[in-house]
Design an enzyme around this catalytic site. Structure first.
Site, PDB file in Angstrom:
ATOM      1  N   ASP A  13       0.802  -1.273  -0.054  1.00 37.39           N
ATOM      2  CA  ASP A  13       0.068   0.119  -0.013  1.00 37.39           C
ATOM      3  C   ASP A  13       0.967   1.167  -0.101  1.00 37.39           C
ATOM      4  OD1 ASP A  13      -2.114  -1.761   0.131  1.00 37.39           O
ATOM      5  OD2 ASP A  13      -2.056  -1.609   2.476  1.00 37.39           O
ATOM      6  N   GLU A  14       2.081   1.236  -0.582  1.00 34.39           N
ATOM      7  CA  GLU A  14       2.811   2.414  -0.626  1.00 34.39           C
ATOM      8  C   GLU A  14       2.502   3.441  -1.877  1.00 34.39           C
ATOM      9  OE1 GLU A  14       3.826  -0.885  -1.082  1.00 34.39           O
ATOM     10  OE2 GLU A  14       5.340  -1.270   0.207  1.00 34.39           O
ATOM     11  N   LYS A  16       1.722   2.174  -5.209  1.00 33.73           N
ATOM     12  CA  LYS A  16       2.291   1.557  -6.375  1.00 33.73           C
ATOM     13  C   LYS A  16       1.437   2.129  -7.528  1.00 33.73           C
ATOM     14  CE  LYS A  16       2.322  -2.367  -4.435  1.00 33.73           C
ATOM     15  NZ  LYS A  16       2.045  -2.039  -3.168  1.00 33.73           N
ATOM     16  N   ALA A  39      -4.069  -7.781  -3.782  1.00 34.62           N
ATOM     17  CA  ALA A  39      -3.598  -6.250  -3.936  1.00 34.62           C
ATOM     18  C   ALA A  39      -4.909  -5.354  -3.958  1.00 34.62           C
ATOM     19  CB  ALA A  39      -2.740  -6.404  -5.095  1.00 34.62           C
ATOM     20  N   GLY A  40      -4.533  -4.150  -3.744  1.00 34.31           N
ATOM     21  CA  GLY A  40      -5.710  -3.152  -3.969  1.00 34.31           C
ATOM     22  C   GLY A  40      -4.875  -2.085  -4.188  1.00 34.31           C
ATOM     23  N   HIS A  41      -4.859  -1.560  -5.489  1.00 35.15           N
ATOM     24  CA  HIS A  41      -4.168  -0.506  -6.029  1.00 35.15           C
ATOM     25  C   HIS A  41      -4.963   0.765  -6.398  1.00 35.15           C
ATOM     26  CE1 HIS A  41      -0.448  -3.211  -6.930  1.00 35.15           C
ATOM     27  NE2 HIS A  41      -0.942  -3.531  -5.818  1.00 35.15           N
ATOM     28  N   THR A 128      -5.850 -11.594   3.715  1.00 37.04           N
ATOM     29  CA  THR A 128      -6.731 -11.104   3.084  1.00 37.04           C
ATOM     30  C   THR A 128      -7.877 -11.796   2.697  1.00 37.04           C
ATOM     31  OG1 THR A 128      -6.112 -11.480   0.985  1.00 37.04           O
ATOM     32  CG2 THR A 128      -5.252  -9.338   1.830  1.00 37.04           C
ATOM     33  N   GLN A 223       1.832  -6.366  -3.490  1.00 39.02           N
ATOM     34  CA  GLN A 223       2.255  -6.535  -2.307  1.00 39.02           C
ATOM     35  C   GLN A 223       3.659  -5.890  -2.090  1.00 39.02           C
ATOM     36  OE1 GLN A 223       1.096  -9.715  -3.987  1.00 39.02           O
ATOM     37  NE2 GLN A 223      -0.748  -8.542  -3.143  1.00 39.02           N
ATOM     38  N   THR A 238       2.920 -12.663   2.130  1.00 42.87           N
ATOM     39  CA  THR A 238       2.223 -13.540   1.254  1.00 42.87           C
ATOM     40  C   THR A 238       2.893 -14.739   0.610  1.00 42.87           C
ATOM     41  OG1 THR A 238       0.700 -12.814  -0.444  1.00 42.87           O
ATOM     42  CG2 THR A 238       2.965 -12.079  -0.666  1.00 42.87           C
ATOM     43  N   PRO A 303      -8.421  -1.218   9.308  1.00 43.72           N
ATOM     44  CA  PRO A 303      -7.325  -0.099   9.688  1.00 43.72           C
ATOM     45  C   PRO A 303      -6.070  -0.386   9.486  1.00 43.72           C
ATOM     46  CG  PRO A 303      -8.918  -0.746  11.369  1.00 43.72           C
ATOM     47  CD  PRO A 303      -9.081  -1.760  10.381  1.00 43.72           C
ATOM     48  N   LYS A 330       3.069  10.242   0.155  1.00 41.58           N
ATOM     49  CA  LYS A 330       2.260  10.731   1.062  1.00 41.58           C
ATOM     50  C   LYS A 330       3.086  11.387   2.292  1.00 41.58           C
ATOM     51  CE  LYS A 330      -1.594   8.048   1.821  1.00 41.58           C
ATOM     52  NZ  LYS A 330      -2.200   7.017   2.160  1.00 41.58           N
ATOM     53  N   LEU A 331       4.077  12.422   1.487  1.00 39.11           N
ATOM     54  CA  LEU A 331       4.804  13.258   2.511  1.00 39.11           C
ATOM     55  C   LEU A 331       3.562  14.294   2.999  1.00 39.11           C
ATOM     56  CD1 LEU A 331       7.640  14.036   3.475  1.00 39.11           C
ATOM     57  CD2 LEU A 331       7.678  15.627   1.478  1.00 39.11           C
ATOM     58  N   GLY A 415      -0.082  13.943  -2.671  1.00 46.59           N
ATOM     59  CA  GLY A 415      -1.442  13.878  -2.587  1.00 46.59           C
ATOM     60  C   GLY A 415      -1.867  12.527  -3.619  1.00 46.59           C
TER      61      GLY A 415
HETATM   62  P1  GDP Z   1      -0.905   0.323  -3.456  1.00 48.22           P
HETATM   63  O1  GDP Z   1      -1.434  -0.942  -3.028  1.00 48.22           O
HETATM   64  O2  GDP Z   1       0.614   0.447  -3.384  1.00 48.22           O
HETATM   65  O3  GDP Z   1      -1.238   0.670  -4.915  1.00 48.22           O
HETATM   66  O4  GDP Z   1      -1.255   1.434  -2.683  1.00 48.22           O
HETATM   67  P2  GDP Z   1      -2.750   1.615  -2.178  1.00 48.22           P
HETATM   68  O5  GDP Z   1      -3.792   2.187  -3.215  1.00 48.22           O
HETATM   69  O6  GDP Z   1      -3.321   0.438  -1.574  1.00 48.22           O
HETATM   70  O7  GDP Z   1      -2.833   2.598  -1.014  1.00 48.22           O
HETATM   71  C1  GDP Z   1      -2.444   3.944  -1.238  1.00 48.22           C
HETATM   72  C2  GDP Z   1      -3.413   5.006  -0.682  1.00 48.22           C
HETATM   73  O8  GDP Z   1      -2.408   6.223  -0.758  1.00 48.22           O
HETATM   74  C3  GDP Z   1      -4.254   5.169  -1.704  1.00 48.22           C
HETATM   75  O9  GDP Z   1      -5.323   5.731  -1.152  1.00 48.22           O
HETATM   76  C4  GDP Z   1      -3.720   6.239  -2.650  1.00 48.22           C
HETATM   77  O10 GDP Z   1      -4.867   6.970  -3.336  1.00 48.22           O
HETATM   78  C5  GDP Z   1      -3.230   7.132  -1.702  1.00 48.22           C
HETATM   79  N1  GDP Z   1      -1.839   8.016  -2.120  1.00 48.22           N
HETATM   80  C6  GDP Z   1      -0.832   7.677  -2.914  1.00 48.22           C
HETATM   81  N2  GDP Z   1       0.017   8.571  -2.915  1.00 48.22           N
HETATM   82  C7  GDP Z   1      -0.342   9.564  -2.034  1.00 48.22           C
HETATM   83  C8  GDP Z   1       0.311  10.783  -1.544  1.00 48.22           C
HETATM   84  O11 GDP Z   1       1.277  11.104  -2.193  1.00 48.22           O
HETATM   85  N3  GDP Z   1      -0.534  11.468  -0.607  1.00 48.22           N
HETATM   86  C9  GDP Z   1      -1.625  11.090  -0.519  1.00 48.22           C
HETATM   87  N4  GDP Z   1      -2.150  11.872   0.691  1.00 48.22           N
HETATM   88  N5  GDP Z   1      -2.156  10.000  -0.790  1.00 48.22           N
HETATM   89  C10 GDP Z   1      -1.911   9.194  -1.677  1.00 48.22           C
HETATM   90  P1  IMO Z   2      -0.797  -4.224  -2.339  1.00 51.75           P
HETATM   91  O1  IMO Z   2      -0.460  -4.764  -3.642  1.00 51.75           O
HETATM   92  C1  IMO Z   2      -0.851  -4.611   2.063  1.00 51.75           C
HETATM   93  C2  IMO Z   2      -0.812  -8.919   3.588  1.00 51.75           C
HETATM   94  C3  IMO Z   2      -2.143  -9.291   4.126  1.00 51.75           C
HETATM   95  C4  IMO Z   2      -1.353 -10.272   5.092  1.00 51.75           C
HETATM   96  C5  IMO Z   2      -0.268 -10.996   4.535  1.00 51.75           C
HETATM   97  C6  IMO Z   2      -0.848 -12.337   3.589  1.00 51.75           C
HETATM   98  O2  IMO Z   2      -2.222  -3.467  -2.279  1.00 51.75           O
HETATM   99  O3  IMO Z   2       0.426  -3.369  -1.655  1.00 51.75           O
HETATM  100  P2  IMO Z   2      -2.474 -12.689   1.635  1.00 51.75           P
HETATM  101  O4  IMO Z   2      -4.052 -13.034   1.565  1.00 51.75           O
HETATM  102  O5  IMO Z   2      -1.584 -12.291   0.701  1.00 51.75           O
HETATM  103  O6  IMO Z   2      -2.143 -14.312   1.937  1.00 51.75           O
HETATM  104  O7  IMO Z   2      -2.221 -12.122   3.107  1.00 51.75           O
HETATM  105  O8  IMO Z   2       0.076 -10.097   3.201  1.00 51.75           O
HETATM  106  N1  IMO Z   2      -1.226  -8.361   2.222  1.00 51.75           N
HETATM  107  C7  IMO Z   2      -1.077  -7.036   1.908  1.00 51.75           C
HETATM  108  N2  IMO Z   2      -0.911  -5.990   2.499  1.00 51.75           N
HETATM  109  N3  IMO Z   2      -0.815  -4.684   0.510  1.00 51.75           N
HETATM  110  C8  IMO Z   2      -1.088  -5.707  -0.236  1.00 51.75           C
HETATM  111  O9  IMO Z   2      -1.428  -5.577  -1.596  1.00 51.75           O
HETATM  112  C9  IMO Z   2      -1.271  -6.974   0.325  1.00 51.75           C
HETATM  113  N4  IMO Z   2      -1.419  -7.991  -0.041  1.00 51.75           N
HETATM  114  C10 IMO Z   2      -1.453  -8.935   1.074  1.00 51.75           C
HETATM  115  O10 IMO Z   2      -2.523  -8.165   5.063  1.00 51.75           O
HETATM  116  O11 IMO Z   2      -0.641  -9.641   6.094  1.00 51.75           O
HETATM  117 MG    MG Z   3      -2.859  -1.689  -1.809  1.00 55.34          MG
END
Ligand code: GDP
Ligand code: IMO
Ligand code: MG
Length: 424
Positions: A13-14, A16, A39-41, A128, A223, A238, A303, A330-331, A415
């Site tokens: 969840d960085e 990506k 994954a959730g992007h 998940t 991940q 994972t 959360p 997310k600075l 942002g």
């Molecule tokens: P991913 O799994 O690495 O693609 O990341 P996620 O989408 O799961 O989680 C990142 C969250 O941070 C999402 O809600 C994005 O919209 C949000 N996001 C990404 N970059 C920034 C940033 O620079 N600032 C803020 N405030 N939010 C961001």
């Molecule tokens: P993205 O691509 C954050 C975590 C789960 C759990 C562990 C194992 O959005 O960054 P799994 O269902 O894969 O067997 O769960 O890995 N996990 C993630 N955490 N972002 C993800 O994907 C994740 N995919 C799996 O929360 O701790």
């Molecule tokens: Mg994610």
């Protein structure tokens, strides 16, 4: 010719998805090579929010070829849901292809993910519950059902009968769960196969040819490094290889295709699910980061745990991925925190101080973070248009961070929107 990998450097969840979406505007092909709908992007464009789980984050560009490689595990029901919801929003999925070798998440994988977590009780992983681990187990056990089988009704029926019978036995006799009606499963999955047949193509060949033709390729990691089955915080990981090296085996291309590896990190750290987290904040600052940063899982809504930036884990990621540069997202979320901290090393119970991420859970559980402190910033930075426009304390924080991890920061996220990125 350029082939870039975008990889997570923390626990996922960085941001990506956001970085891929930005870079995809300059790419011809975007490829997913591992993981599944765990994954959730998130991609945000002008206030429109797209949450992608299986479909590559290049899908918003109509001319970008989006590929799902052999190393991905694909839940056809969820995949169809995602296709439908994109198409309902006017996004074409005509340029999407799935490798015939990709393994299929079957309903018993999802059931077994839940049942085994329940069986572990307090020692659960916090998965998940998307069936990811059990699907990879079957792949390595060599009894998995693949995309190629899904679109071949006779093969599919035979495989469901043999594998499903064994899975039903395990579900009912080991876990006391409920058996699946295999005829119904066959009917349902045959229909998915018919719907998905047109998406099947050899992703290894498509990627190789794109590279040969001088096209720009983006490999989208899912991940992250600390969730890698070998180099993460095992067993709280994972079941795939989210590392840069995983891209080649998950796509079917040789390592010489890759020209650039970008790591994505947050300006702090988050984690969902269980497992060690040395810089975790169990206080008001942790809550502030969670609330301001909207730190709730994109896939499960859980959360996210929050904490300070940990240079020890990102240093580990720089090494194991061979990173060329970092994108720090997310600075903006750190605005308003009086004193910021970065963990520079771990102090071990015997008094020794280590700078390399330790390989065992035991070592991690006993360690104490050693922090460097920084004066925070109060300004709203979300509208800055260049790195030099950022407040001095922000720039100091980023510059020290890149020194500590040994990798240049070339992008800074301020942002969620596509436009909120500062390139250096
Ligand atoms: P991913 O799994 O690495 O693609 O990341 P996620 O989408 O799961 O989680 C990142 C969250 O941070 C999402 O809600 C994005 O919209 C949000 N996001 C990404 N970059 C920034 C940033 O620079 N600032 C803020 N405030 N939010 C961001
Ligand atoms: P993205 O691509 C954050 C975590 C789960 C759990 C562990 C194992 O959005 O960054 P799994 O269902 O894969 O067997 O769960 O890995 N996990 C993630 N955490 N972002 C993800 O994907 C994740 N995919 C799996 O929360 O701790
Ligand atoms: Mg994610």
């Amino acid at each position: 010719m350029p082939a870039n990998i975008v990889v997570g450097t923390q626990w996922g969840d960085e941001g990506k998805g956001k970085i891929i979406d930005i870079l995809a505007s300059r790419a011809d092909v975007v490829v997913r090579s591992q993981g599944g709908n765990n994954a959730g992007h998130t991609v945000v464009n002008n206030g429109e929010v797209y949450k992608l789980h299986l479909i590559p984050s290049g899908i918003l560009y109509p001319n970008t070829l989006c590929l799902i490689g052999a190393g991905v595990v694909l839940d056809p029901k969820d995949f169809i849901g995602e296709l439908d919801s994109l198409e309902a929003r006017g996004i074409s999925t005509a340029n999407l292809k799935v490798d015939p070798r990709a393994h299929i998440v079957m309903p018993w994988h999802i059931a077994l993910d839940g049942l085994s977590e329940e069986f572990r009780g307090n020692s659960d992983i916090g998965t998940t519950k998307r069936g990811i681990g059990p699907t990879y187990m079957d792949k390595y056990e060599r009894c998995g059902i693949r995309m190629y089988d899904l679109v071949n009704p006779e093969v599919l029926a035979a495989k469901i009968k043999s594998t499903g019978t064994l899975k039903n036995k395990i579900i009912t006799e080991v876990y006391g769960g409920e058996a699946f009606d295999l005829d119904k499963v066959t009917e349902e999955y045959t229909a998915y196969g018919q719907r998905l047949a047109k998406y099947m193509d050899d992703v290894s060949v498509l990627t190789f040819n794109a590279s040969k033709d001088g096209k720009t390729i983006m490999f989208e990691g899912a991940q992250a490094t600390l969730l890698d089955i070998d180099f993460g915080t095992y067993p709280y990981v994972t079941s795939s290889h989210p590392l840069s090296a995983g891209v080649c085996v998950g796509t079917g291309v040789g390592p010489k295709v890759i020209t650039n590896i970008i790591g994505v990190a947050k300006a702090y750290t988050t984690r969902v699910g269980k497992g060690p987290f040395p810089t975790e904040l169990d206080d008001e600052i942790g809550d502030q980061i969670r609330n301001l940063g909207g730190e709730f899982g994109t896939t499960t809504g859980r959360p996210r745990r929050t904490g300070w930036f940990d240079a020890v884990i990102v240093r580990h990621s720089v090494r194991v991925n061979g990173l060329d540069s970092l994108a720090i997202n997310k600075l903006d979320t750190l605005s308003g925190i009086g004193t910021l901290k970065i963990c520079v090393a771990y102090k071990m119970p015997d008094g020794s101080v280590i700078e390399n991420f330790p390989p065992t859970l035991e070592a991690l559980e006993g360690c104490e973070p050693v922090y460097e402190e920084f004066e925070g910033f109060g300004e709203d930075i979300s509208k800055c248009t260049s790195f030099d426009e950022l407040p001095e304390n922000c720039r100091k924080y980023i510059k020290r961070l890149e020194e500590l991890v040994g990798c240049p920061v070339k992008m800074v996220g301020i942002g969620p929107d596509r436009s909120q990125i500062l390139e250096r």
